[in-house]
Write a protein that holds these residues in place. Structure first.
Motif, PDB file in Angstrom:
ATOM      1  N   PRO A   1       0.773  -1.241   0.000  1.00 27.92           N
ATOM      2  CA  PRO A   1       0.000   0.000   0.000  1.00 27.92           C
ATOM      3  C   PRO A   1       0.804   1.292   0.000  1.00 27.92           C
ATOM      4  O   PRO A   1       0.251   2.352  -0.292  1.00 27.92           O
ATOM      5  N   ILE A   2       2.094   1.227   0.334  1.00 27.45           N
ATOM      6  CA  ILE A   2       2.896   2.451   0.369  1.00 27.45           C
ATOM      7  C   ILE A   2       3.778   2.447  -0.877  1.00 27.45           C
ATOM      8  O   ILE A   2       4.930   1.997  -0.867  1.00 27.45           O
ATOM      9  N   GLN A   3       3.222   2.918  -1.964  1.00 30.06           N
ATOM     10  CA  GLN A   3       3.825   2.749  -3.281  1.00 30.06           C
ATOM     11  C   GLN A   3       4.781   3.891  -3.585  1.00 30.06           C
ATOM     12  O   GLN A   3       4.408   4.887  -4.189  1.00 30.06           O
ATOM     13  N   GLY A   4       6.024   3.708  -3.170  1.00 30.46           N
ATOM     14  CA  GLY A   4       7.038   4.717  -3.403  1.00 30.46           C
ATOM     15  C   GLY A   4       7.910   4.402  -4.594  1.00 30.46           C
ATOM     16  O   GLY A   4       7.875   3.304  -5.155  1.00 30.46           O
ATOM     17  N   TRP A   5       8.745   5.357  -4.946  1.00 34.89           N
ATOM     18  CA  TRP A   5       9.539   5.236  -6.172  1.00 34.89           C
ATOM     19  C   TRP A   5      10.538   4.086  -6.117  1.00 34.89           C
ATOM     20  O   TRP A   5      10.841   3.464  -7.135  1.00 34.89           O
ATOM     21  N   MET A   6      11.041   3.747  -4.918  1.00 35.85           N
ATOM     22  CA  MET A   6      12.069   2.724  -4.823  1.00 35.85           C
ATOM     23  C   MET A   6      11.517   1.321  -5.086  1.00 35.85           C
ATOM     24  O   MET A   6      12.264   0.406  -5.392  1.00 35.85           O
TER      25      MET A   6
ATOM     26  N   GLY B   1       9.320   0.754  -7.510  1.00 36.20           N
ATOM     27  CA  GLY B   1       8.785   0.767  -8.868  1.00 36.20           C
ATOM     28  C   GLY B   1       9.615  -0.056  -9.840  1.00 36.20           C
ATOM     29  O   GLY B   1      10.781  -0.368  -9.594  1.00 36.20           O
ATOM     30  N   ALA B   2       9.008  -0.370 -10.971  1.00 38.28           N
ATOM     31  CA  ALA B   2       9.676  -1.188 -11.985  1.00 38.28           C
ATOM     32  C   ALA B   2      10.906  -0.482 -12.539  1.00 38.28           C
ATOM     33  O   ALA B   2      11.932  -1.117 -12.805  1.00 38.28           O
ATOM     34  N   ASP B   3      10.824   0.819 -12.743  1.00 38.33           N
ATOM     35  CA  ASP B   3      11.955   1.613 -13.214  1.00 38.33           C
ATOM     36  C   ASP B   3      12.016   2.861 -12.339  1.00 38.33           C
ATOM     37  O   ASP B   3      11.267   3.816 -12.533  1.00 38.33           O
ATOM     38  N   ILE B   4      12.914   2.840 -11.366  1.00 40.75           N
ATOM     39  CA  ILE B   4      12.891   3.886 -10.352  1.00 40.75           C
ATOM     40  C   ILE B   4      13.278   5.255 -10.897  1.00 40.75           C
ATOM     41  O   ILE B   4      12.996   6.275 -10.270  1.00 40.75           O
ATOM     42  N   PHE B   5      13.932   5.291 -12.066  1.00 37.46           N
ATOM     43  CA  PHE B   5      14.344   6.585 -12.627  1.00 37.46           C
ATOM     44  C   PHE B   5      13.464   7.045 -13.778  1.00 37.46           C
ATOM     45  O   PHE B   5      13.723   8.071 -14.406  1.00 37.46           O
ATOM     46  N   GLU B   6      12.398   6.280 -14.049  1.00 39.54           N
ATOM     47  CA  GLU B   6      11.488   6.701 -15.119  1.00 39.54           C
ATOM     48  C   GLU B   6      10.692   7.937 -14.706  1.00 39.54           C
ATOM     49  O   GLU B   6      10.398   8.807 -15.539  1.00 39.54           O
ATOM     50  N   MET B   7      10.352   7.998 -13.418  1.00 37.09           N
ATOM     51  CA  MET B   7       9.562   9.112 -12.894  1.00 37.09           C
ATOM     52  C   MET B   7       8.271   9.288 -13.699  1.00 37.09           C
ATOM     53  O   MET B   7       7.851  10.398 -14.041  1.00 37.09           O
ATOM     54  N   GLY B   8       7.624   8.162 -13.996  1.00 33.91           N
ATOM     55  CA  GLY B   8       6.436   8.188 -14.839  1.00 33.91           C
ATOM     56  C   GLY B   8       5.196   8.676 -14.120  1.00 33.91           C
ATOM     57  O   GLY B   8       5.202   8.929 -12.910  1.00 33.91           O
ATOM     58  N   PRO B   9       4.101   8.820 -14.849  1.00 37.88           N
ATOM     59  CA  PRO B   9       2.872   9.376 -14.269  1.00 37.88           C
ATOM     60  C   PRO B   9       2.155   8.421 -13.320  1.00 37.88           C
ATOM     61  O   PRO B   9       1.364   8.861 -12.488  1.00 37.88           O
ATOM     62  N   ALA B  10       2.383   7.124 -13.454  1.00 34.39           N
ATOM     63  CA  ALA B  10       1.660   6.148 -12.626  1.00 34.39           C
ATOM     64  C   ALA B  10       2.646   5.125 -12.059  1.00 34.39           C
ATOM     65  O   ALA B  10       3.686   4.826 -12.658  1.00 34.39           O
ATOM     66  N   TYR B  11       2.283   4.571 -10.932  1.00 32.57           N
ATOM     67  CA  TYR B  11       3.122   3.573 -10.270  1.00 32.57           C
ATOM     68  C   TYR B  11       2.979   2.219 -10.953  1.00 32.57           C
ATOM     69  O   TYR B  11       1.865   1.740 -11.203  1.00 32.57           O
ATOM     70  N   ALA B  12       4.113   1.606 -11.263  1.00 34.72           N
ATOM     71  CA  ALA B  12       4.144   0.227 -11.758  1.00 34.72           C
ATOM     72  C   ALA B  12       5.121  -0.530 -10.874  1.00 34.72           C
ATOM     73  O   ALA B  12       6.299  -0.164 -10.792  1.00 34.72           O
ATOM     74  N   PRO B  13       4.675  -1.584 -10.173  1.00 35.33           N
ATOM     75  CA  PRO B  13       5.542  -2.246  -9.205  1.00 35.33           C
ATOM     76  C   PRO B  13       6.677  -3.017  -9.861  1.00 35.33           C
ATOM     77  O   PRO B  13       6.540  -3.558 -10.967  1.00 35.33           O
ATOM     78  N   ALA B  14       7.796  -3.062  -9.153  1.00 33.18           N
ATOM     79  CA  ALA B  14       8.910  -3.897  -9.584  1.00 33.18           C
ATOM     80  C   ALA B  14       8.528  -5.359  -9.437  1.00 33.18           C
ATOM     81  O   ALA B  14       7.575  -5.708  -8.729  1.00 33.18           O
TER      82      ALA B  14
END
Length: 428
Positions: A258-263, A265-278
């Protein structure tokens, strides 16, 4: 029991030389020997860890600066997680990550677990488990419209397979329990309880705070779904060192934390508009890892791997057996009650004893550099960390407890005698 016997046990202990690896085992700063009986709350630092942190500050942080992230810091939570899994948790690579505090990781995994079991609306837990565990579970139940099924357990024990009779069923989403009870030191039957939860179609999450590093743990072999634990007790990571999360590999892609942070994410440096999990365990990360705070635990994890968890467990059993013998000999005459299982197979690495005067006793002991801890209403915990605690230290600590009890009793007797005389005088 005698000091000579304690010293003989230390002389015969194959792990005794490892004690010198820990800073502060020689003496207190004022010259008095310090007796540390609280390794189940905060482990001593390894000298190697002090050196490691110093090197990091002066060489990596000061010298490499932001380049450190690309060179090794980014993967450190996962690499240390794999090392911890291999040395102490019985977990194959890719299932353990060092992350936030125990509380935050517990929240993440519980929320993810109940969401992965739609249609089930109950969480089962021990009514006497650690307060934070209970508070977080109750809060999540309110947030998600779930019900708590609290299992009332023996205060000198903990959750057992039998205590779940009539509790588990088709409504059970998750069972949460501690492998070792923080209060009594009771060691749960993790495989059996895990099997019962699975038979009911539920997931199970284990709190390993008081077991990891001192009790052989086989998370993969036992089929455990989820686990969390702190690293500042028997893993000696230091005050507030980050906790760890275990998610078995077959469950990882099912969970949405539930705490969907950048670290995470699938690509942590994409800085995209929506969260996609790694993929994999990285999806359990959220924010920037606390690199400096996770450094020290590496040395203890390496030491556990070198010594072997089974040898550590053997020393733990020997220390707690010795402590119980001493308690029976010198504390029982004061009315002290043992509140920890006497069966070593059902006991972790701390012994809890109970007496109405223990709050006052612990205050006196701390002033004398004898450091157990107190748990209300009347419990004193003797935490024995096998690699840094000696038999002599254990002997001296229990003798100090007896001395403090004797002083309090003598003071009370003197006061009662004085009051009796004053009453008699007033009645003449």
């Amino acid at each position: 029991m005698t000091l000579e016997r304690a010293r003989a046990l230390d002389a015969a202990d194959p792990l005794a030389p490892r004690r010198a690896l820990f800073a502060g085992t020689e003496s207190a700063t004022d010259g008095r020997d310090l007796v540390y009986l609280d390794g189940n709350s905060l482990g001593r630092p390894l000298t190697a860890s002090i050196e490691r942190v110093t090197r990091f500050l002066t060489e990596e942080w000061a010298g490499r600066l932001i380049r450190g992230w690309d060179e090794r810091w980014m993967e450190l939570p996962l690499r240390i997680g794999d090392d911890l899994g291999a040395a102490a948790l019985g977990a194959a690579p890719g299932q353990v990550a060092i992350g936030d505090s125990t509380s935050v990781l517990l929240y993440k995994l519980v929320r993810a677990a109940v969401a992965a079991r739609p249609g089930r609306d109950e969480i089962v837990a021990d009514s006497r488990d650690f307060p934070t565990d209970r508070y977080i579970l109750a809060g999540i139940a309110r947030e998600c419209g779930l019900s708590m099924r609290w299992v009332d357990t023996d205060p000198d024990a903990g959750l057992t397979p039998q205590s779940l009779d009539g509790v588990l069923g088709e409504r059970t989403a998750l069972v949460v329990a501690s492998a070792v009870s923080y209060r009594s030191g009771f060691l749960a039957d993790v495989p059996a309880i895990t099997d019962r939860a699975h038979d009911a179609g539920a997931l199970v999450l284990w709190d390993l705070c008081h077991s990891a590093g001192v009790v052989p743990t086989r998370l993969d072999g036992w089929g455990v779904d989820l686990a969390v634990g702190c690293t500042y007790k028997y893993l000696n990571g230091g005050p507030g060192s980050p906790a760890y999360a275990y998610v078995r590999s077959g469950l990882q892609e099912e969970l949405t934390q539930p705490i969907q942070g950048w670290m995470g994410g699938a690509d942590i440096f994409e800085m995209g508009p929506a969260y996609a999990p790694a993929t994999g365990i990285r999806r359990m990360l959220s924010g920037t890892p606390a690199i400096t705070s996770m450094l020290a635990m590496q040395d203890m994890i390496a030491l556990i791997a070198d010594v072997g968890i089974d040898a550590i467990r053997a020393k733990s059993v020997a220390l707690t057996e010795f402590a119980l013998e001493e308690i029976d000999a010198v504390l029982a005459p004061f009315g002290v009650r043992v509140a920890t299982p006497r069966d070593a197979d059902r006991r972790g690495s701390h012994v809890t004893v109970a007496h109405p005067d223990f709050r006052a006793v612990v205050g006196r002991l701390w002033e004398r550099d004898v450091l157990p801890d107190f748990r209300a209403p009347d419990g004193l915990r003797i935490g024995l960390s096998p690699l840094s605690t000696s038999f002599e230290e254990t002997h001296r600590g229990i003798a100090a407890i007896a001395a403090a009890l004797r002083e309090i009793q003598e003071t009370r007797d003197t006061q009662e005698t004085r009051e009796s005389r004053e009453t008699q005088g007033a009645n003449r």
